[in-house]
Design a protein around this motif. Structure first.
Motif, PDB file in Angstrom:
ATOM      1  N   ILE C  30       0.836  -1.203   0.000  1.00  0.00           N
ATOM      2  CA  ILE C  30       0.000   0.000   0.000  1.00  0.00           C
ATOM      3  C   ILE C  30       0.869   1.251   0.000  1.00  0.00           C
ATOM      4  CG2 ILE C  30      -1.650   1.343   1.342  1.00  0.00           C
ATOM      5  CD1 ILE C  30      -2.913  -1.123   2.292  1.00  0.00           C
ATOM      6  N   ALA C  34       0.251   2.261  -3.651  1.00  0.00           N
ATOM      7  CA  ALA C  34      -0.862   3.201  -3.533  1.00  0.00           C
ATOM      8  C   ALA C  34      -0.403   4.533  -2.936  1.00  0.00           C
ATOM      9  CB  ALA C  34      -1.970   2.604  -2.671  1.00  0.00           C
ATOM     10  N   ASN C  38      -0.644   3.973   5.485  1.00  0.00           N
ATOM     11  CA  ASN C  38      -1.986   3.568   5.903  1.00  0.00           C
ATOM     12  C   ASN C  38      -2.108   3.390   7.416  1.00  0.00           C
ATOM     13  OD1 ASN C  38      -4.581   2.652   5.869  1.00  0.00           O
ATOM     14  ND2 ASN C  38      -4.008   0.558   5.342  1.00  0.00           N
ATOM     15  N   TYR C  90     -12.508  -0.174   0.286  1.00  0.00           N
ATOM     16  CA  TYR C  90     -11.688   0.981   0.692  1.00  0.00           C
ATOM     17  C   TYR C  90     -11.131   1.693  -0.537  1.00  0.00           C
ATOM     18  CZ  TYR C  90     -11.540  -1.824   4.991  1.00  0.00           C
ATOM     19  OH  TYR C  90     -11.866  -2.587   6.060  1.00  0.00           O
ATOM     20  N   GLU C  91     -10.617   0.898  -1.482  1.00  0.00           N
ATOM     21  CA  GLU C  91     -10.000   1.491  -2.667  1.00  0.00           C
ATOM     22  C   GLU C  91     -11.030   2.239  -3.506  1.00  0.00           C
ATOM     23  OE1 GLU C  91      -7.508   2.301  -4.376  1.00  0.00           O
ATOM     24  OE2 GLU C  91      -8.087   2.160  -6.480  1.00  0.00           O
ATOM     25  N   PHE C  95     -10.047   5.626  -1.526  1.00  0.00           N
ATOM     26  CA  PHE C  95      -8.702   6.033  -1.947  1.00  0.00           C
ATOM     27  C   PHE C  95      -8.622   6.362  -3.440  1.00  0.00           C
ATOM     28  CE2 PHE C  95      -8.025   3.924   2.088  1.00  0.00           C
ATOM     29  CZ  PHE C  95      -7.275   4.885   2.740  1.00  0.00           C
ATOM     30  N   ARG C  96      -9.414   5.670  -4.270  1.00  0.00           N
ATOM     31  CA  ARG C  96      -9.394   6.000  -5.695  1.00  0.00           C
ATOM     32  C   ARG C  96      -9.841   7.443  -5.912  1.00  0.00           C
ATOM     33  NH1 ARG C  96     -12.083   1.815  -9.634  1.00  0.00           N
ATOM     34  NH2 ARG C  96     -10.190   0.730  -9.001  1.00  0.00           N
ATOM     35  N   ARG C  99      -7.091   9.749  -4.890  1.00  0.00           N
ATOM     36  CA  ARG C  99      -5.974   9.686  -5.832  1.00  0.00           C
ATOM     37  C   ARG C  99      -6.293  10.509  -7.062  1.00  0.00           C
ATOM     38  NH1 ARG C  99      -5.612   4.566  -5.891  1.00  0.00           N
ATOM     39  NH2 ARG C  99      -6.564   4.232  -7.911  1.00  0.00           N
ATOM     40  N   ASP C 296      -5.776   1.918 -12.036  1.00  0.00           N
ATOM     41  CA  ASP C 296      -6.910   1.628 -11.144  1.00  0.00           C
ATOM     42  C   ASP C 296      -6.976   0.142 -10.813  1.00  0.00           C
ATOM     43  OD1 ASP C 296      -7.651   4.174 -10.827  1.00  0.00           O
ATOM     44  OD2 ASP C 296      -9.331   4.138 -12.229  1.00  0.00           O
ATOM     45  N   GLN C 299      -4.140  -0.774  -8.399  1.00  0.00           N
ATOM     46  CA  GLN C 299      -4.416  -0.311  -7.034  1.00  0.00           C
ATOM     47  C   GLN C 299      -5.477  -1.184  -6.370  1.00  0.00           C
ATOM     48  OE1 GLN C 299      -2.439   1.647  -5.926  1.00  0.00           O
ATOM     49  NE2 GLN C 299      -1.946   3.372  -7.255  1.00  0.00           N
ATOM     50  N   LEU C 300      -6.450  -1.604  -7.177  1.00  0.00           N
ATOM     51  CA  LEU C 300      -7.491  -2.470  -6.632  1.00  0.00           C
ATOM     52  C   LEU C 300      -6.869  -3.773  -6.138  1.00  0.00           C
ATOM     53  CD1 LEU C 300     -10.571  -2.518  -6.288  1.00  0.00           C
ATOM     54  CD2 LEU C 300     -10.704  -3.792  -8.422  1.00  0.00           C
ATOM     55  N   TRP C 303      -4.968  -3.184  -2.862  1.00  0.00           N
ATOM     56  CA  TRP C 303      -5.791  -3.060  -1.656  1.00  0.00           C
ATOM     57  C   TRP C 303      -6.413  -4.392  -1.262  1.00  0.00           C
ATOM     58  CZ3 TRP C 303      -6.054   0.486   2.038  1.00  0.00           C
ATOM     59  CH2 TRP C 303      -5.494   1.738   1.769  1.00  0.00           C
TER      60      TRP C 303
END
Lengths: 257, 484, 400
Positions: C30, C34, C38, C90-91, C95-96, C99, C296, C299-300, C303
């Motif tokens: 993360i 990301a 965290n 969460y992502e 967080f997306r 970002r 994306d 990142q998914l 997470w």
């Protein structure tokens, strides 16, 4: 190679390594009054040299003297206090502060910058601040950014940022200014304006060391040129001599000259 | 507890935590330092103040270091215990500042995220030390012998009921009136339609809550079980109406702040004066109404009433908050504050311009920690008992939430944000009365879920907080023409 | 009867380190990919542990319908899987969005703090603050007691059953066989290391580095030889040195599970297209995007993986300590951060190694220090971190 008799900035045996890579390897350079150009191909170590001289990086070896004082390994603020300041290649405006505040930050020796003065506020507090405000306004006028004084610095255009960067450095009233590509990404009109101002300032007694890629600009502007290559000084001297130097041409081979 | 007493205690909490938040704002808002260990200085301020003021041998259960007894050292002087306590508080602040330097010197050069985690770690370790070392400050058993300055002098009153009412009651009404006036100024720009819609939405929301809680009173309800009856149906209809009207109001105006202020003022009035007003209108009962309006007057203090210690202590902390507010304002509205903000924006710039940023960061840390220390000293005197569990890391996180909600780098925002935070967290506690007592913990957790979500939502939609960053103006005194 | 010593603390520390490593591996992903420091990581661990609890002991949670409960293994696997989907939430939900707004590091720190607050209180809301444990068989520790006598090493395995100490087994090694076991194991280890590092050219990317392969082979050889060469026990009355090491099936399961997980992560990062995309993103997100990496999606995956890893850490912690509480994750947050920073944020392998170092120092430190310092177990991790940061502000292995 002509030697400078009374150097302001005197660098001897400077070395800087990153891991196993040598960025600066035993560099000697003397810079005198007036406008000196610093050129060299990409990766020659020009910005690293600036960082080592102004204290942003600690050199691994060598000595840096400025105006007869040793400034080797001093913190950037201490170097700036000595009168040697630098601009950043990519302008670093303080985005959430106004242009005015960006400028007012710069002058050295403001008594209100000390915590005790900020709390107690003696007589010199107001006097100093008035002086700072005047100077900031004058500088803004001089560099023609006075119309954006109350804008947040983060909203400025690229050219205005370059001018702000220059203005801030000038407001510290230094003896020598290291300019890291002040003309990069600047349109021709603004480029001429910046160069004019640099000439104005030179006549007022400021000295400049000036990183620039465009050799023609260097030829027109500088009295003296230093060429860096692979972390060392390749040659230095009058612009015309340097331009015709075979080693310089070789170093730039494969690049646009 | 009477509503006015609760109101006072809530205000005192908000005041103390605002002071704590101001300290955080110096570090985080104006200098950009993420100190996740801010609560450590709150704790040190509390413990050191208590320890310095505490006379020896007060208690047999206390096994920590022997107190310095400053509270009794000036016994001969009138108000000597206050003087001793003030000296203790200054020592507490100094201790907090000193510890922050010791923490800061090695850590403050670190990257911002490393600083955050290191500061959190140091605060956690300090808390563990205070918790485990009984020889120090009695460890987990805490300190009960907290000196409360001037507590012996209260309650005070003139001996005459009418005079007391006048003396303490009038300022209370005046303060409420002034608050109403300021709120009205904020609400003014709102045009009639959105104002009416907003009022309607707020009243409908309140009505819905009233219907829900009245049906729940005395009932054994399981959370999640929704009984369909007349009251609940009305509540549901009102809630839908509230949402519809609220949406309409929001779309019709740009003055969202004014709308929020209007809704908050209405809710406050309903909460604080609603029931007494009903009692007054229906039964001609004036006692509750007067008690709430004259909130600085305590009828139970002595035979003729007067100013009790809790009310005095609120005013006392308020004086500290005002002082700290002016002090921080003076600091940031100066060339010094300009350098601090430059450090926040991009440290390399002031450094390259000749400002020793390390010194500025350390000083900012010390100043912010000293303010946290002062808040700690007041906290201890207000609660009358301290133990390490009061100083968990969550207190730091709450303060961050409050500062961000109100507006980072805005000293008024800190106070507003702290008020919003504690109103959500404690001001809604009266709702607990309408639920079975075993749900108290659930409701507390629910509030914090709400606050955590609010923090994320605010950061997304309005990262500058409710008020945004404050404006700066350096006052040059006489003859100084401001050009900012 | 031998008492617990350094060896016992060392083994304890190894287990602690393994659990920290599962958390640290996720945090380092993360953190580096990301770019979120965290602070909700600890509470993600708690969530994972409680998700397994909801399936294992549904009666403990008022909002979950009572259905008898699954055995811990099934509940653990399902819980970890469900936790993976919370990572996706969460992502996607938080967080997306931040970002895409270009939120800076400080904002991400505070956002994760907000998430931490929500998660912790969701647990408090649904389950409450009390201590609770999984509904599973009690595992009794077996003490392996080692006695060094004039004739060699003698081993006894002892277990406490219904209050009495029962000796389960007893065997010994002569000096000669002891020497042979150690020498042979070392030879195997070094041999394998040589063989692995010789056979490949410089450019070859090892799925498992030769050093780790060597150490693993050495340990396997040691265990195999020790089993094979068991001899008669010696009289232990004249033991010059003795120590006792507590072990149980839990130890084996935890070490085994985390090792398999790390191997799988290693395989994923080095051997798959997604892994390469992840590493490219960690290196330079903008550049990776230009080269056609779907940021994306990466990142998914990050997470989800991190949530799976934290949940694993949570279930293992809850099972190992026979205790779950809403603070369990937060108390692991500091050691995990310490490990990640110490190991260099962008190096998952550094994070694992640092986790083991920190875990061992925590437990060995508590063993070596006077008893009253036992409560400062977490502090030890932290003192190490601060020490490392003072010497090397960029972390032990830097951002390589």
């Amino acid at each position: 190679m002509t030697e400078i008799q009374n150097p302001i900035l005197d660098v001897q045996g400077l070395e800087k390594h990153f891991g196993g890579i040598t960025a600066i390897g035993g560099l000697d350079m003397r810079v005198g009054e007036g406008i000196t150009g610093l050129i060299g191909p990409n990766g020659a170590g020009k910005t690293t040299f600036f960082n080592c001289v102004t204290g942003a990086l600690t050199p691994d070896a060598g000595r840096v003297a400025f105006a007869d004082g040793d400034i080797t390994g001093k913190r950037p603020s201490a170097v700036a206090q000595e009168g040697l300041v630098r601009t950043f290649q990519i302008p670093r405006e303080l985005p959430e502060m106004t242009v005015r505040e960006n400028l007012q930050l710069a002058p050295r020796g403001q008594s209100g910058e000390r915590l005790a003065q900020a709390w107690l506020r003696g007589d010199e507090f107001a006097d100093d601040e008035r002086r700072v405000r005047e100077k900031a306004a004058e500088m803004a006028e001089f560099l023609e950014i006075d119309h954006v004084l109350d804008a947040k610095a983060g909203t400025l255009s690229g050219g205005q940022r370059k001018l702000l960067e220059l203005a801030r450095v000038l407001l510290t009233e230094p003896d020598m200014i290291l300019l890291d590509e002040p003309l990069a990404g600047v349109n021709p009109t603004l480029e001429q304006k910046i160069l004019d101002r640099i000439h104005d300032l030179e006549s007022q007694g400021y000295s400049f060391l000036f990183i620039e890629h465009d050799i023609d600009v260097i030829m027109e502007t500088c009295e003296r040129v230093v060429v860096m290559h692979q972390g060392q000084v390749l040659t230095s001297g009058e612009p015309a001599d340097v331009k015709s130097d075979d080693r310089v041409i070789e170093a730039y081979l494969g690049e646009e000259v | 507890m009477a509503l006015a007493d609760f109101f006072i205690s809530l205000l005192t909490f908000v005041t103390i935590y605002s002071l704590f938040g101001l300290g955080l704002n110096v570090k985080f808002g104006f200098t950009g330092l993420i100190d996740f260990g801010h609560v450590a200085y709150f704790m040190i301020g509390a413990y050191v103040t208590v320890f310095v003021a505490m006379p020896a041998g007060l208690s047999e259960t206390y096994e920590g270091l022997t107190g310095l007894g400053l509270a009794t050292a000036f016994a001969g002087v009138p108000g000597g215990d206050l003087l001793g306590w003030l000296v203790a508080l200054v020592i507490g602040m100094a201790a907090a500042a000193l510890v922050s330097v010791l923490v800061g010197i090695p850590t403050i050069r670190l990257r911002e995220d490393y600083l955050a985690i290191t500061a959190l770690g140091i605060a956690t370790i300090l808390n563990a030390i205070f918790h485990n070392e009984r020889w120090l400050f009695n460890g987990a058993f805490g300190i009960r012998e907290v000196h409360e300055p001037l507590s012996g002098a209260f309650p005070i009153g003139t001996g005459s009921f009418q005079l007391n009412l006048l003396l303490f009651g009038l300022p209370s009404v005046a303060i409420l009136g002034y608050a109403a006036y300021r709120t009205a100024k904020v609400v003014r720009p709102l045009s009639v339609r959105p104002a009416l819609l907003g009022t309607g939405a707020t009243l409908a929301l309140a009505g819905s809550v009233v219907f829900v809680i009245t049906t729940m009173t005395g009932l054994v309800v399981d959370l999640g079980v929704f009984v369909l009856n007349v009251d609940n149906t009305i509540a549901f209809v009102l809630l839908v109406g509230s949402v519809v009207a609220g949406r309409a109001a929001l779309t019709e105006t740009d003055h969202i702040g004014a709308l929020l202020a209007l809704a908050s003022a209405l809710l406050f009035t309903l909460w604080y004066l609603g029931q007494p007003l009903v009692a007054f209108v229906t039964e001609g009962e004036t006692a509750d109404l007067l008690l709430n309006l004259f909130w600085l007057y305590d009828a139970t203090a002595g035979s003729a009433g007067g100013l009790d210690y809790d009310r005095f202590f609120f005013l006392f902390t308020l004086a500290f908050l005002v002082g700290a507010y002016l002090w921080v304002e003076r600091t940031v509205n100066s060339p010094y504050g300009r350098v601090l903000r430059a450090v926040r924006e991009d440290e390399s710039v002031p450094e390259a311009l000749g400002k020793p940023t390390f010194r500025y960061k350390i000083q900012s840390l010390m100043f912010g920690s000293a303010l946290a220390g002062a808040a700690g000293g007041l906290w201890a005197a207000n609660i009358g008992f301290i133990d390490p569990t009061q100083f968990a890391s969550t207190v730091t996180f709450f303060a961050y939430t409050a500062v961000i909600i109100g507006g980072t780098a805005n000293n008024r925002g800190v106070i507003l944000g702290t008020a919003v935070f504690w109103v959500i967290n404690s001001g809604t506690r009266f709702l607990d009365d309408f639920f079975p007592s075993e749900y108290a913990q659930q409701l507390a957790a629910l509030r914090l879920i709400l606050i955590g979500a609010l923090l994320i939502v605010i950061l997304y939609y309005r990262p500058e907080g409710m008020l945004g960053e404050q404006d700066y103006d350096i006052d040059l005194g006489r003859g100084g023409v401001s050009d900012d | 009867m031998a008492s617990a010593g350094l060896l016992d603390a060392l083994l304890q520390g190894l287990i602690t380190g393994m659990i920290i490593a599962a958390g640290a591996l996720g945090l380092s992903l993360i953190y580096s990919i990301a770019e979120v420091p965290n602070f909700a990581h600890g509470d993600m661990i708690t969530i994972g542990a409680y998700l397994a609890l909801a399936l294992n002991k549904p009666g403990a949670i008022p909002f979950v319908p009572e259905f008898g409960g699954l055995p811990l293994i099934a509940a653990g696997i399902l819980g970890v899987a469900v936790a993976g989907s919370t990572g996706a939430i969460y992502e996607v939900a938080i967080f997306r969005r931040f970002r895409s707004k270009g939120a800076d590091l400080i904002t991400m720190v505070i956002v994760s703090l907000g998430l931490a607050l929500v998660l912790r209180n969701v647990v408090l809301f649904l389950v409450g603050s009390g201590n609770i444990n999984y509904d599973t068989e009690r595992v009794t520790n077996t003490n392996v007691e080692l006695y060094l006598t004039g004739n060699g090493l003698s081993v006894q395995t002892v277990q406490r059953q219904a209050g009495d100490l029962v000796t389960l087994g007893e065997w010994g090694y002569g000096w000669l066989s002891l020497l042979a076991i150690v020498a042979l194991a070392a030879a195997v280890g070094i041999g394998v290391y040589r063989w692995r590092s010789d056979d490949a050219s410089f450019e070859t990317v090892h799925l498992v580095s030769p050093r780790i392969f060597g150490i693993a082979s050495g340990i396997t050889a040691l265990a195999a030889l020790a089993t094979v060469l068991q001899g008669a026990p010696h009289t232990i009355d004249a033991a010059v040195w003795s120590t006792s090491v507590g072990v149980s099936i839990k130890y084996g399961v935890i070490i085994g599970l985390t090792l398999v997980t790390m191997l799988a992560m290693n395989l994923l990062l080095k051997g798959t297209k997604t892994g390469r995309a992840m590493r490219a993103t960690a290196d330079n997100m903008a550049l990776a995007e230009i080269r056609g990496v779907n940021i994306d999606r990466v990142q998914l995956v990050v997470w989800v993986l991190a949530a799976l890893l934290t949940a694993l850490a949570g279930v293992l912690t809850g099972w190992f300590a026979s205790n779950l509480n809403p603070n369990m994750g937060f108390s692991l947050l500091l050691p995990i951060f310490a490990a990640v920073i110490m190991g260099g944020i962008t190096s998952p392998y550094g994070a694992v190694l640092a986790s083991l170092i920190i875990g061992v120092s925590m437990d060995v430190g508590v063993f070596l220090l006077p008893a009253e310092f036992a409560t400062y177990r977490t502090a030890i991790a932290f003192v190490i971190l601060i020490g490392v940061l003072l010497v090397k502000p960029e972390g032990l292995w830097g951002d390589v």
